[in-house]
Design an enzyme around this catalytic site. Structure first.
Site, mmCIF file in Angstrom:
data_model
loop_
_atom_site.group_PDB
_atom_site.id
_atom_site.type_symbol
_atom_site.label_atom_id
_atom_site.label_comp_id
_atom_site.label_asym_id
_atom_site.label_seq_id
_atom_site.Cartn_x
_atom_site.Cartn_y
_atom_site.Cartn_z
ATOM 1 N NE ARG A 35 -4.190 -1.629 0.157
ATOM 2 C CZ ARG A 35 -4.281 -2.708 -0.609
ATOM 3 N NH1 ARG A 35 -3.291 -3.007 -1.436
ATOM 4 N NH2 ARG A 35 -5.347 -3.487 -0.557
ATOM 5 C CD GLU A 75 -2.478 3.599 -6.122
ATOM 6 O OE1 GLU A 75 -3.478 3.043 -6.596
ATOM 7 O OE2 GLU A 75 -1.576 2.970 -5.549
ATOM 8 C CG HIS A 96 -2.467 -0.429 -7.635
ATOM 9 N ND1 HIS A 96 -3.065 0.285 -6.645
ATOM 10 C CD2 HIS A 96 -2.459 -1.722 -7.186
ATOM 11 C CE1 HIS A 96 -3.421 -0.503 -5.650
ATOM 12 N NE2 HIS A 96 -3.065 -1.734 -5.961
#
Length: 605
Positions: free
Chosen positions: A293, A322, A341
Site C-alpha cells: 500500500r 493514485e 498498481h
C-alpha cells in the site's frame, strides 16, 4: 467448575441442525461443541423496524438480480448467470447507480465504484450483498452497509500469486535497471556502462509482512539464491522456518537488508512506517520494493533518502495518491522504477478474482455463511445492549495482550476465560469470542474481523482460540464477573505480564459500564481501558509516582488515571498510567532511566 467450549462452523447444514455434545469428566468439566450455519434464507436486522424484527430474503419463487457495475471476467459472469438475472452496466454515474439499485439484490464492484450511504438508502432495503472483486474495501461504506442489513464480501485470495510475482518482477527489474535502460535505448542511446546492475544471489532480502503475499515472495526469492529474513510480529516462527526464512525484529531487518520488500497492510500502526527515522537505520545503499500500500512509505522521506544515497533504488507499484501527480519529484527520480498498481493485473488473477467473488455472492444469496465477509448481520438490540460493555472489554483485552507479545514469538494459542454465574446454555459467548479475535488480529492486519468471519480468519492465521467458563455462585443478573485472555508459549516485551504459569495473562471486568484492566500477570491493577497505557515494573518505594508524573507534566502529557499493584510491601510493583496523549520517545527514555524502574512498555488502545 470449568467448562471448555470450542465452536466449529458448518457451512452446509441448516441453522436448526445444532449439535450439542456434553461430556462430564471426573473434574466436573463439560465440553460443548456447537455446529452452526445460516439457513437457506439469510436474516438481517433492520434499523427501520423494531429491534426484534428481521428482514428475511426469500429466494423460493424468483431469481435474484445482480448488478455488475465494473468489468468482471467471463468465468465469473457465467457463474452468476447460472443462478441469477445479471445486469452488466459499467461506468454508471452516482445518480444512475442509485436509480438502478432499488431493483437489485446484489452489487459487484471493483475499486472504481463508490458504494455510499446514499446508495444503500436508495436500495429501499432490497440490496442484500455487495461483492468487492479484490481485496481493499475503501470504496464501500461498511457502517452504512451494516445498518441497512447488507453483507459486504471481498475476494482476498485470488490475487496472491500475481502480487508476489509482480514484487519479484520489480525486484529483478530494479536491480538490473531494466526500465531505465529500455527508455535510454528507445531514445537512441547505448549506455552499457551507465546501467551496470547488482546481483541478487547471496544478498539479504527483508520481507516486511509475512502474510500470504510476503511468504510467496520469500519462496521465490529463495529460488533466486537470496538469503531471506522477515519481520512480522505475529507470524508463527515454524511457518517461516518451514521455508527457510528467519524471523527478526524490525530494527534488525533494517540493519541487515540489502533489499526490502513491503507486504504489510495499511493500518494506523503501519501508516508511513518507512519515514526519516526508519531510513536512518537502514544499511546505506539499500534497495526497496513496495507492492503493498502506498501509505506505508512517507514519500517525501523516500525522496530525501534517494537524493542522499541512503536508498540506492526503489521500485513502487502503489502510491499515496493514485495516480500520482505528473510533476511529482519522486515519480521523476532517475533511481525509481514505477508501475501503475499492476500487482493483481494478470489474466489469471483477474479470472480468479471473478470466480472467487461470483462464488461468494451466489453463496451469500443462497444464505450460506460467507467466509470472506467483512461485516456481519446486525445483532438484535436487546442482545447488543446486554453485551455491549463486554464487547468493548474483550476487544481491548485482545489488543493489549497482542501488544505484550515479544516480536518474533509467533502466537499460536489463545485461551479466553469467562467467569459468570450463568449456566453455559444462558451465556452465548460467540460475539465475545469474535471481538477477542478482532482485538488480536485487526490492528496488525487489513482484515475486518466480525462474528461472521472470526473463526475463519483465526484458522487462516494458524491461531487456535479456546474458551473456558468458570461457573460462580451468586446472581446471574450480570452476564460476566471477569474475563481473562491467556496467550501461551510466547515471550513478552513486558516480563511482568508473565503469570506464574509462564504465559501472558491479563484480566478485565466491566465497572460502572466501562471496561477496566484488573490484573497483569500476577499483579492486581484497576485502570480504565481508554487512551494509551504506560506499564512500569518498579521497586516498591516512595517517590516513583511523583518522578514519572513530573516527566509527563514537562511534556504537557495529561495523566487520566494511575494505579499501583504490588505483590508485597517493599518488593516489586506494577504501576499503570493512563495518558491522553502519547509521550515522546525522549519522555519514555527518561521514565526508563529512573533507577527504581526495571522495565516499562507503552500500549495503545
Amino acid at each position: 467448575m470449568a467448562v471448555t467450549t470450542s465452536f466449529y462452523l458448518n457451512f452446509t447444514k441448516p441453522l436448526n441442525n445444532i449439535t450439542t455434545t456434553t461430556t462430564t469428566t471426573p473434574l466436573s468439566s463439560s465440553f460443548i461443541s456447537w455446529k452452526l450455519s445460516l439457513p437457506s434464507s439469510f436474516s438481517f436486522s433492520s434499523p427501520h423496524r423494531k429491534p426484534n424484527s428481521f428482514i428475511t430474503m426469500s429466494l423460493m419463487n424468483s431469481k435474484p438480480t445482480i448488478l455488475v457495475a465494473e468489468k468482471l471476467g467471463e468465468a465469473g459472469l457465467d457463474l452468476l448467470k447460472s443462478f441469477a438475472n445479471v445486469d452488466c452496466s459499467y461506468n454508471l454515474s452516482t445518480e444512475e447507480l442509485c436509480t438502478k439499485i432499488s431493483l437489485c439484490d446484489a452489487l459487484i464492484v471493483r475499486s472504481g465504484t463508490k458504494v455510499t450511504r446514499e446508495l444503500f438508502e436508495s436500495s429501499g432495503g432490497r440490496l442484500k450483498v455487495v461483492g468487492r472483486a479484490g481485496v481493499g474495501i475503501d470504496n464501500v461504506d461498511i457502517s452504512a452497509a451494516t445498518e441497512h442489513g447488507c453483507l459486504v464480501i471481498n475476494a482476498p485470495t485470488a490475487n496472491t500469486i500475481a502480487a508476489a510475482e509482480h514484487g519479484i518482477a520489480l525486484l529483478t527489474a530494479m536491480s538490473r535497471n531494466i526500465a531505465q535502460a529500455s527508455a535510454s535505448l528507445k531514445a537512441g542511446k547505448w549506455q552499457r556502462n551507465k546501467y551496470v546492475g547488482v546481483s541478487l544471489v547471496g544478498k539479504t532480502l527483508a520481507v516486511m509482512g509475512f502474510g500470504k503475499v510476503g511468504s510467496e515472495v520469500a519462496r521465490r526469492a529463495k529460488g533466486l539464491g537470496m538469503h531471506v529474513i522477515a519481520h512480522d510480529p505475529y507470524a508463527p516462527a515454524d511457518r517461516a522456518q518451514a521455508i527457510g526464512v528467519e524471523l527478526v525484529t524490525f530494527d534488525e531487518a533494517l540493519s541487515r537488508a540489502d533489499f526490502i520488500s513491503m507486504h504489510m497492510p495499511l493500518t494506523p500502526a503501519t501508516s508511513q512506517m518507512f519515514n526519516d527515522d526508519t531510513f536512518s537505520k537502514v544499511k546505506k545503499g539499500v534497495r526497496i520494493v513496495n507492492v503493498a500500500r502506498g501509505g506505508v512509505i512517507d514519500e517525501e522521506a523516500l525522496l530525501r533518502a534517494l537524493d542522499s544515497g541512503i536508498v540506492a533504488q526503489a521500485a513502487l507499484d502503489v502510491f499515496i495518491e493514485e495516480p500520482p501527480p505528473n510533476d511529482s519529484k519522486l515519480v521523476q527520480h532517475e533511481s525509481l522504477t514505477l508501475t501503475p498498481h499492476l500487482g493483481a493485473s494478470t489474466t489469471e488473477a483477474q479470472e480468479g478474482v471473478a470466480i472467487e467473488i461470483a462464488e461468494a455472492v451466489v453463496g451469500a444469496l443462497k444464505g450460506e455463511l460467507a467466509a470472506t465477509a467483512v461485516n456481519a448481520p446486525m445483532v438484535p438490540a436487546e442482545v447488543l445492549s446486554a453485551l455491549a460493555p463486554y464487547v468493548a472489554l474483550t476487544e481491548k483485552l485482545g489488543r493489549l495482550a497482542m501488544q505484550l507479545v515479544a516480536s518474533g514469538s509467533g502466537v499460536k494459542s489463545v485461551k479466553v476465560t469467562y467467569a459468570s454465574a450463568r449456566a453455559p446454555d444462558d451465556l452465548d459467548t460467540r460475539l465475545l469470542r469474535a471481538t477477542v479475535t478482532k482485538g488480536l488480529i485487526e490492528p496488525i492486519s487489513s482484515v475486518f474481523v466480525n462474528l461472521v468471519n472470526a473463526d475463519f480468519i483465526a484458522k487462516q492465521r494458524g491461531l487456535k482460540i479456546t474458551e473456558e467458563l468458570i461457573l460462580l455462585d451468586g446472581s446471574p443478573e450480570n452476564p460476566l464477573e471477569f474475563i481473562q485472555v491467556h496467550i501461551a508459549n510466547v515471550e513478552s516485551k513486558f516480563a511482568s505480564a508473565i503469570a506464574d504459569s509462564g504465559d501472558i495473562k491479563i484480566d478485565g471486568r466491566v465497572k460502572d459500564g466501562k471496561p477496566h484492566l484488573t490484573k497483569i500477570g500476577s499483579f492486581p491493577v484497576d485502570v480504565s481501558l481508554e487512551g494509551s497505557l504506560i506499564l512500569c515494573r518498579q521497586v516498591d518505594q516512595p517517590g516513583i509516582i511523583g518522578k514519572v508524573g513530573s516527566i509527563l507534566a514537562e511534556e504537557n502529557v495529561n495523566v487520566s488515571f494511575m494505579s499501583v499493584g504490588r505483590t508485597a510491601p517493599g518488593k516489586q510493583a506494577v504501576m499503570t498510567i493512563g495518558v491522553d496523549e502519547e509521550p515522546s520517545g525522549v519522555a519514555l527514555k527518561k521514565i526508563g532511566g529512573i533507577p527504581a524502574i526495571e522495565e516499562f512498555v507503552l500500549l495503545k488502545l
